[in-house]
Design a protein around this motif. Sequence first.
Motif, short mmCIF file in Angstrom:
data_model
loop_
_atom_site.label_atom_id
_atom_site.label_comp_id
_atom_site.label_asym_id
_atom_site.label_seq_id
_atom_site.Cartn_x
_atom_site.Cartn_y
_atom_site.Cartn_z
N SER A 58 16.30 -30.58 -10.48
CA SER A 58 14.88 -31.05 -10.90
C SER A 58 14.57 -31.10 -9.15
CB SER A 58 15.28 -32.38 -10.41
OG SER A 58 15.00 -32.26 -12.48
N ALA A 59 15.06 -31.06 -8.22
CA ALA A 59 15.56 -31.61 -7.12
C ALA A 59 14.93 -30.35 -6.09
CB ALA A 59 16.34 -31.74 -5.45
N THR A 60 15.30 -28.93 -6.66
CA THR A 60 15.40 -27.81 -6.09
C THR A 60 14.43 -26.74 -6.78
OG1 THR A 60 16.90 -26.66 -7.41
CG2 THR A 60 17.42 -27.34 -4.41
N GLU A 61 13.15 -27.41 -7.99
CA GLU A 61 12.06 -26.90 -8.66
C GLU A 61 11.66 -25.37 -7.43
OE1 GLU A 61 10.65 -29.44 -11.00
OE2 GLU A 61 12.24 -28.90 -13.05
N GLU A 62 11.51 -26.26 -6.26
CA GLU A 62 9.47 -25.72 -5.76
C GLU A 62 10.56 -25.04 -4.32
OE1 GLU A 62 6.46 -28.17 -4.94
OE2 GLU A 62 6.46 -28.01 -7.62
N MET A 63 12.39 -25.34 -4.30
CA MET A 63 12.78 -24.22 -2.94
C MET A 63 13.29 -23.18 -3.94
SD MET A 63 13.82 -27.97 -1.23
CE MET A 63 14.81 -28.88 -2.29
N ASP A 64 13.74 -22.76 -2.01
CA ASP A 64 14.03 -20.97 -2.58
C ASP A 64 16.14 -21.49 -2.10
OD1 ASP A 64 14.66 -19.06 -3.06
OD2 ASP A 64 14.72 -18.18 -0.21
N LEU A 65 16.27 -22.54 -3.52
CA LEU A 65 17.09 -22.80 -3.00
C LEU A 65 18.42 -23.00 -4.54
CD1 LEU A 65 20.04 -24.15 -1.00
CD2 LEU A 65 18.40 -26.12 -1.29
N THR A 66 19.46 -22.27 -4.91
CA THR A 66 19.95 -22.42 -5.94
C THR A 66 20.78 -24.58 -6.21
OG1 THR A 66 22.35 -21.90 -5.03
CG2 THR A 66 20.64 -20.39 -5.50
N ILE A 67 20.88 -23.73 -7.80
CA ILE A 67 21.29 -24.97 -8.20
C ILE A 67 22.74 -25.44 -7.65
CG2 ILE A 67 22.11 -26.52 -10.96
CD1 ILE A 67 19.49 -24.97 -12.06
N GLU A 68 23.31 -24.56 -7.64
CA GLU A 68 25.19 -24.83 -6.88
C GLU A 68 24.57 -24.69 -5.64
OE1 GLU A 68 23.65 -21.76 -8.48
OE2 GLU A 68 25.00 -22.64 -10.18
N GLU A 69 23.87 -24.16 -4.56
CA GLU A 69 23.66 -24.59 -3.30
C GLU A 69 23.54 -25.63 -2.60
OE1 GLU A 69 22.20 -20.35 -1.26
OE2 GLU A 69 21.08 -21.61 -2.15
N ALA A 70 22.68 -26.53 -4.33
CA ALA A 70 21.80 -28.04 -4.09
C ALA A 70 22.87 -28.87 -4.42
CB ALA A 70 20.80 -27.87 -4.95
N ILE A 71 23.74 -28.53 -5.50
CA ILE A 71 24.94 -29.24 -5.09
C ILE A 71 26.06 -29.81 -4.04
CG2 ILE A 71 27.30 -29.27 -7.00
CD1 ILE A 71 25.18 -28.48 -9.41
N VAL A 72 26.00 -28.54 -3.76
CA VAL A 72 27.22 -28.29 -2.70
C VAL A 72 26.48 -29.32 -1.50
CG1 VAL A 72 28.04 -26.99 -0.64
CG2 VAL A 72 28.45 -26.21 -3.47
N TRP A 73 24.77 -28.83 -1.80
CA TRP A 73 23.93 -29.63 0.05
C TRP A 73 24.59 -30.53 -0.03
CZ3 TRP A 73 20.73 -33.30 0.65
CH2 TRP A 73 19.79 -33.40 1.98
N ILE A 74 24.35 -31.91 -1.65
CA ILE A 74 24.38 -33.32 -1.81
C ILE A 74 25.96 -33.20 -1.95
CG2 ILE A 74 23.92 -34.80 -3.85
CD1 ILE A 74 22.27 -33.04 -4.90
N LYS A 75 26.81 -33.21 -2.75
CA LYS A 75 27.89 -33.66 -1.93
C LYS A 75 28.31 -33.58 -1.01
CE LYS A 75 31.37 -31.72 -5.04
NZ LYS A 75 32.08 -30.55 -5.60
N SER A 76 28.43 -32.45 0.23
CA SER A 76 28.57 -32.80 1.32
C SER A 76 27.62 -34.22 1.66
CB SER A 76 27.94 -31.89 1.99
OG SER A 76 28.28 -31.81 3.99
N ALA A 77 26.36 -34.34 1.99
CA ALA A 77 25.55 -35.69 2.29
C ALA A 77 25.94 -36.06 2.07
CB ALA A 77 23.70 -34.39 2.23
N ASN A 78 26.41 -36.53 0.63
CA ASN A 78 26.50 -38.00 -0.16
C ASN A 78 27.95 -38.48 0.50
OD1 ASN A 78 23.70 -39.52 -0.55
ND2 ASN A 78 24.26 -37.03 -1.45
N ASN A 79 29.37 -37.12 1.36
CA ASN A 79 30.96 -37.22 0.79
C ASN A 79 30.95 -38.12 -0.42
OD1 ASN A 79 30.31 -36.82 3.65
ND2 ASN A 79 29.52 -39.63 4.48
#
Length: 103
Positions: A58-79
């Motif tokens: 949902s967070a990456t629908e209009e971005m040039d970011l894959t779901i896998e990259e978004a999951i890595v980003w979210i996990k990193s940003a939220n520890n």
Amino acid sequence: MYKLLKNYVDGSILILLLSVILFSWTLFSEDEKQAEDFYIDSQWTVSEGESLWGIARSATEEMDLTIEEAIVWIKSANNLEDEEIFPGQKLAVPGELKGVATE
């Protein structure tokens, strides 16, 4: 003469191989940081039944970011150590690109 030439060639090949390995390592380690560096945080409150995958989608629908990259980003940003999340939990999710003009 042949032995001396062989030592120089062997040394050159070793230096070339080390250079390729170091270049590859730095190239791939930079790619992992790119997703973290160029997105700002948006706030997301987890609802009952939501998964990290669904939030990333949902967070990456209009971005040039894959779901896998978004999951890595979210996990990193939220520890987060794993993908376990709870209802009511507030998460930082990738938002707009930094420095990109929007309408």
